[in-house]
Structure formats: structure tokens, C-alpha cells
Design a protein around this motif. Structure first.
Motif, PDB file in Angstrom:
ATOM      1  N   PHE A   1      37.437  17.373  41.646  1.00 13.76           N
ATOM      2  CA  PHE A   1      38.493  16.498  41.137  1.00 13.76           C
ATOM      3  C   PHE A   1      38.355  16.309  39.636  1.00 13.76           C
ATOM      4  O   PHE A   1      39.331  16.438  38.878  1.00 13.76           O
ATOM      5  CB  PHE A   1      38.412  15.149  41.865  1.00 13.76           C
ATOM      6  CG  PHE A   1      39.506  14.182  41.512  1.00 13.76           C
ATOM      7  CD1 PHE A   1      40.797  14.366  41.991  1.00 13.76           C
ATOM      8  CD2 PHE A   1      39.250  13.077  40.710  1.00 13.76           C
ATOM      9  CE1 PHE A   1      41.815  13.473  41.678  1.00 13.76           C
ATOM     10  CE2 PHE A   1      40.258  12.182  40.388  1.00 13.76           C
ATOM     11  CZ  PHE A   1      41.539  12.379  40.873  1.00 13.76           C
ATOM     12  N   VAL A   2      37.147  16.016  39.165  1.00 16.21           N
ATOM     13  CA  VAL A   2      36.910  15.791  37.744  1.00 16.21           C
ATOM     14  C   VAL A   2      37.177  17.058  36.928  1.00 16.21           C
ATOM     15  O   VAL A   2      37.717  17.006  35.826  1.00 16.21           O
ATOM     16  CB  VAL A   2      35.460  15.299  37.539  1.00 16.21           C
ATOM     17  CG1 VAL A   2      35.032  15.447  36.078  1.00 16.21           C
ATOM     18  CG2 VAL A   2      35.340  13.836  37.963  1.00 16.21           C
ATOM     19  N   ALA A   3      36.800  18.220  37.489  1.00 15.68           N
ATOM     20  CA  ALA A   3      37.013  19.481  36.776  1.00 15.68           C
ATOM     21  C   ALA A   3      38.490  19.728  36.507  1.00 15.68           C
ATOM     22  O   ALA A   3      38.858  20.324  35.491  1.00 15.68           O
ATOM     23  CB  ALA A   3      36.420  20.641  37.576  1.00 15.68           C
ATOM     24  N   ARG A   4      39.354  19.266  37.405  1.00 16.05           N
ATOM     25  CA  ARG A   4      40.800  19.452  37.214  1.00 16.05           C
ATOM     26  C   ARG A   4      41.416  18.323  36.397  1.00 16.05           C
ATOM     27  O   ARG A   4      42.275  18.544  35.537  1.00 16.05           O
ATOM     28  CB  ARG A   4      41.496  19.532  38.590  1.00 16.05           C
ATOM     29  CG  ARG A   4      41.118  20.743  39.414  1.00 16.05           C
ATOM     30  CD  ARG A   4      41.610  22.038  38.763  1.00 16.05           C
ATOM     31  NE  ARG A   4      43.048  22.081  38.640  1.00 16.05           N
ATOM     32  CZ  ARG A   4      43.868  22.529  39.590  1.00 16.05           C
ATOM     33  NH1 ARG A   4      43.372  22.972  40.731  1.00 16.05           N
ATOM     34  NH2 ARG A   4      45.168  22.539  39.402  1.00 16.05           N
ATOM     35  N   VAL A   5      40.972  17.113  36.653  1.00 18.06           N
ATOM     36  CA  VAL A   5      41.596  15.944  36.040  1.00 18.06           C
ATOM     37  C   VAL A   5      41.129  15.730  34.603  1.00 18.06           C
ATOM     38  O   VAL A   5      41.913  15.340  33.736  1.00 18.06           O
ATOM     39  CB  VAL A   5      41.303  14.689  36.893  1.00 18.06           C
ATOM     40  CG1 VAL A   5      41.637  13.416  36.126  1.00 18.06           C
ATOM     41  CG2 VAL A   5      42.098  14.739  38.185  1.00 18.06           C
ATOM     42  N   GLY A   6      39.839  15.993  34.332  1.00 14.70           N
ATOM     43  CA  GLY A   6      39.283  15.718  33.012  1.00 14.70           C
ATOM     44  C   GLY A   6      40.068  16.334  31.868  1.00 14.70           C
ATOM     45  O   GLY A   6      40.482  15.621  30.934  1.00 14.70           O
ATOM     46  N   PRO A   7      40.307  17.644  31.889  1.00 17.21           N
ATOM     47  CA  PRO A   7      41.067  18.259  30.792  1.00 17.21           C
ATOM     48  C   PRO A   7      42.482  17.708  30.659  1.00 17.21           C
ATOM     49  O   PRO A   7      42.968  17.499  29.548  1.00 17.21           O
ATOM     50  CB  PRO A   7      41.082  19.745  31.175  1.00 17.21           C
ATOM     51  CG  PRO A   7      39.874  19.923  32.040  1.00 17.21           C
ATOM     52  CD  PRO A   7      39.756  18.649  32.816  1.00 17.21           C
TER      53      PRO A   7
END
Length: 296
Positions: A67-73
Motif C-alpha cells: 500500500f505504501v509503495a503505491r500511495v507514497g509517491p
């Protein structure tokens, strides 16, 4: 997404960075209860657990990592877009987040940051210092600083320092009492002031000359993750160290420390600022890159 979704995403990223609900609350200016409720609400709507929680730590689950890998950027792009809308006459503004290795600030970065902020009064900086290598895009950083050899190939690198030359050093008194190493093998007869790496292992001293290569595991009298503790221990005469030359130039000139086996220590590429080249570069980062190119 629920109307408070952006706030919840900011909370997820803060908890991920800080590893604690309480620390994330301090970063965001929220209560720990509000942070906990935001995470619980998001997990409920997503029907998935994002964090493992114990009494001592908080860590992303596998689903949370994805989730973070997609949402962070994406969240970072939203932040930059918002900041640039409010920029005055293209004057760089907003927050620039940079991930750096431990001890870099004391070497040269602190002065650069002070001068950068003096030039650009609308800019804010957040500097995170840690030993581990991270994915700066996934974790919401604009840029990072690392050794050139450690930077991913899909990043753009801007040199910050000259090549680094490691030195095998100790006090004159240490070598007088224990002998001066003439070959790498002689180091096994000494006690080392050694660096412990982020993965937990002790760094082996890499020496090479005329096609001969060594990775020396010097018996460690002291092992530490802090470079300045290592330097202090070597200066105190507690053993032999393997230290970057630019940290100890004054010690070598004054004779406080003595360098040996110089023919065996080869220079390597120094520190670089790096950032993703395939994305929009915000004005603040553009200004910082230009400032670095001018200053170093």
C-alpha cells in the motif's frame, strides 16, 4: 475515498516513517488517539491490516508495504502540486524531505543547509538520518544522499564530495606499543575499532594492491554504528581504525594519528545527492540541486 482520506494517508506515512503512533502524532501535530483512530478507520474501510502492533513497536504488514509503495509517491506528488500553486512568482517554497546517512550532517551538510535556507526563506527542510538503505520514492522522500556505488541505477546522482580514500590509522603510541603493520595480514595482530553495519555484521576492511584483494576482519575491541564514536576511540588510542580520510585530515597533518598501508587503500566514488529522474521535479528540489552544483 472517504473525505478524510488524504489525512489518513499522511498518517500512514508518518507512522511508517516513525515506527510509532506517538512519534507520528508529534510529527503531525495530532494526538496519539487521533492517529490510532485514523489508522483503524482506514484499515476498516480497506478491510486489511496495514500495521503489526506490539507494545514496543509498530511495523508495516506485507499488505501495508504494498500500500505504501503505491500511495507514497502519489501523495508526494499531491503535496508538491499544492505547494507549487502557492509559490510566489516561482520562488521555491514548501517542504523538501531528504534521507541521509548518519554522520553526514556533521561533516559538511549542516553548513550547506543553513546557507540554502538563508537563500530561500520560503523553503522548509526535513532531514532524516539513518544507516539503512531505503526506497526514497516509496517512503515519501524527495531526495537522498548515499555513496555513489549504493545509488539505484534509475536515479539521477549529483556529486557532493570528492572520491573517498579510506585510511588505516592509529595513534603513534599504539603503533609504538604494538608494531606498525607492513602487510594486511599484520592487522590480525591488532585490535580494531570497527563499524557495525545496518544489517548487523561487522564491516570488513577492504584492501587491494597490484591485483591482491583482502577483506580483513580485524579483531574488534570496539564495534559501533556511529562513525564519530569510532574516530574518538581511535584518537584515544584504543586501537586501529579504518576511517574516511576527509574526517581525519587535521589529525594526520598534526601527527595525532598515523596512516599505514596507504598503498593498499584505494579511493572510491564519494557521496551524491540522488533523486528519481522519471518524475516531475518540484521547484524546491530544482533549487536545491542547483545550489549543490554551485556550492561543491
Amino acid at each position: 475515498m472517504h473525505r478524510s482520506g488524504l489525512i489518513e494517508l499522511e498518517v500512514v506515512m508518518a507512522v511508517m516513517r516513525q515506527g510509532s503512533f506517538r512519534a507520528a502524532a508529534r510529527e503531525l501535530g495530532m494526538s496519539a488517539t487521533a492517529v490510532s483512530n485514523a489508522i483503524a478507520g482506514l484499515e476498516s474501510r480497506l478491510d486489511v491490516r496495514l500495521f503489526h502492533r506490539t507494545t514496543r513497536s509498530v511495523a508495516l504488514t506485507e499488505a501495508g508495504q504494498r500500500f505504501v509503495a503505491r500511495v507514497g509517491p502519489a501523495l508526494q506528488e499531491i503535496r508538491h502540486a499544492t505547494e507549487e500553486i502557492h509559490s510566489v512568482a516561482d520562488e521555491p517554497s514548501g517542504t523538501l524531505r531528504i534521507n541521509v546517512p548518519q554522520a553526514v550532517g556533521q561533516l559538511f551538510l549542516d553548513d550547506l543547509l543553513v546557507r540554502f535556507l538563508a537563500r530561500y526563506p520560503l523553503m522548509r527542510l526535513e532531514i532524516a538520518s539513518e544507516a539503512r538503505m531505503i526506497d526514497i520514492v516509496a517512503e515519501g522522500y524527495d531526495a537522498g544522499i548515499r555513496l555513489a556505488e549504493s545509488i539505484p541505477q534509475d536515479m539521477i546522482a549529483v556529486p557532493l564530495t570528492p572520491d573517498i580514500h579510506m585510511r588505516v590509522v592509529a595513534t603513534p603510541e599504539w603503533f609504538a606499543a604494538h608494531g606498525t603493520p607492513q602487510t594486511p595480514e599484520d592487522l590480525y595482530q591488532h585490535q580494531g575499532i570497527c563499524m557495525r553495519m545496518s544489517h548487523g555484521g561487522i564491516y570488513r576492511w577492504e584492501l587491494s594492491h597490484h591485483g591482491q584483494h583482502y577483506a580483513i576482519a580485524v579483531p574488534a575491541r570496539l564495534a559501533t554504528t556511529d562513525l564519530f564514536t569510532s574516530i574518538a576511540a581511535v584518537r584515544a588510542g584504543l586501537g586501529v581504525g579504518f576511517l574516511p580520510g576527509f574526517y581525519i585530515e587535521d589529525d594526520l597533518r598534526s601527527g595525532r594519528l598515523v596512516s599505514v598501508l596507504d598503498a593498499w587503500t584505494q579511493p572510491f566514488k564519494g557521496l551524491c545527492l540522488y533523486y528519481p529522474g522519471h518524475r516531475h521535479i518540484p521547484l524546491g528540489l530544482q533549487a536545491f540541486i542547483a545550489f549543490i552544483r554551485e556550492a561543491v
